[in-house]
Enzyme design. Sequence first.
Site, PDB file in Angstrom:
ATOM      1  N   HIS A  93       2.074   1.458  -0.507  1.00  0.00           N
ATOM      2  CA  HIS A  93       3.228   0.864   0.191  1.00  0.00           C
ATOM      3  C   HIS A  93       4.500   1.581  -0.274  1.00  0.00           C
ATOM      4  O   HIS A  93       4.598   1.997  -1.428  1.00  0.00           O
ATOM      5  CB  HIS A  93       3.303  -0.634  -0.127  1.00  0.00           C
ATOM      6  CG  HIS A  93       4.306  -1.350   0.724  1.00  0.00           C
ATOM      7  ND1 HIS A  93       5.651  -1.332   0.450  1.00  0.00           N
ATOM      8  CD2 HIS A  93       4.157  -2.061   1.861  1.00  0.00           C
ATOM      9  CE1 HIS A  93       6.291  -2.024   1.386  1.00  0.00           C
ATOM     10  NE2 HIS A  93       5.406  -2.472   2.260  1.00  0.00           N
ATOM     11  N   GLU A 165       4.662   2.742   8.333  1.00  0.00           N
ATOM     12  CA  GLU A 165       5.807   1.884   8.030  1.00  0.00           C
ATOM     13  C   GLU A 165       7.012   2.764   7.727  1.00  0.00           C
ATOM     14  O   GLU A 165       7.193   3.213   6.580  1.00  0.00           O
ATOM     15  CB  GLU A 165       5.513   1.007   6.796  1.00  0.00           C
ATOM     16  CG  GLU A 165       4.426  -0.012   7.010  1.00  0.00           C
ATOM     17  CD  GLU A 165       4.630  -1.239   6.129  1.00  0.00           C
ATOM     18  OE1 GLU A 165       4.634  -2.339   6.686  1.00  0.00           O
ATOM     19  OE2 GLU A 165       4.783  -1.101   4.913  1.00  0.00           O
TER      20      GLU A 165
HETATM   21  P1  13P Z   1       9.185  -6.484   6.831  1.00  0.00           P
HETATM   22  O1  13P Z   1       8.300  -7.007   7.923  1.00  0.00           O
HETATM   23  O2  13P Z   1       9.843  -7.557   6.027  1.00  0.00           O
HETATM   24  O3  13P Z   1      10.135  -5.456   7.345  1.00  0.00           O
HETATM   25  O4  13P Z   1       8.241  -5.726   5.778  1.00  0.00           O
HETATM   26  C1  13P Z   1       7.390  -4.743   6.252  1.00  0.00           C
HETATM   27  C2  13P Z   1       6.497  -4.341   5.168  1.00  0.00           C
HETATM   28  O5  13P Z   1       6.884  -3.682   4.239  1.00  0.00           O
HETATM   29  C3  13P Z   1       5.093  -4.813   5.247  1.00  0.00           C
HETATM   30  O6  13P Z   1       4.271  -4.162   4.348  1.00  0.00           O
END
Ligand code: 13P
Length: 256
Positions: A93, A165
């Site tokens: 992550h 992401e």
């Molecule tokens: P948010 O949905 O709060 O933007 O976070 C995304 C995230 O990092 C999920 O792993």
Amino acid sequence: MKTYIVGNWKLNFNVGEASIYLHKLLKALPNYRDIDVVVAPSVVALQPLSLQVDRHKLKLAAQNAFYRDYGAFTGEISFTQLRGIVDYCIIGHSERRHIFGEDNKMIAKKMAAAIRNKITPILCIGETESERAFGETADVIRDQLIGGLSEVADDDIEKVIVAYEPVWAISSTKAAKLATPDEISEVVKLIRKTLTEVYGMKAAEKIPVLFGGSVSPANAGAYLTVPGVNGLLIGGSSLILSEFADIIETAKRVKA
Ligand code: 13P
């Protein structure tokens, strides 16, 4: 392919709060055949929640683990210890990369350790705002994808999940912006193209690609209809039961 709706609770909820949330969520959830609903609570809550959860309805993920199975690694938790408790683990992550200094080499070892322990790894990749501004998005994505998968045997490649992401779209980021479906589509195409080049089309087609970054009930439908997106990784919105349930409902509608 299934749709994956994954809630990443990050550093939120103590064991009691997590248990109450899960109890309510299980009550609200029907048994979806084509949708895998997953939550990733804090590690202290995983073991008790694993006894509470109905795995036909919902599965558990860890948010991180170490790549060695046992030994003198004070403070770490291994995939071997998580075996039987979780079905998934989020790996690499952006918060692990940027706050805790994890690099592709470490992430690659974690990917291999997850597979060795029969836990499905969710490899997170994504560019920062400045990398995007400098036109480096494609290079960063390719580097994190190929680097993160480098220790996974070709025969195991269909066991992984990839999550795109973009760091600049994560809600906790300063001045987070919403990613547009076009921006997501472009990167998801690149992810599939890279997977196809390295592992062949047959394998690449079987790897689910999720999107994460400020996903909410308001945008979940649009994001789930981006071609090539097989699910969502949700932070903030997954902490609010009504919003998470709403997103699951949306996934069901999109699927139908
Ligand atoms: P948010 O949905 O709060 O933007 O976070 C995304 C995230 O990092 C999920 O792993």
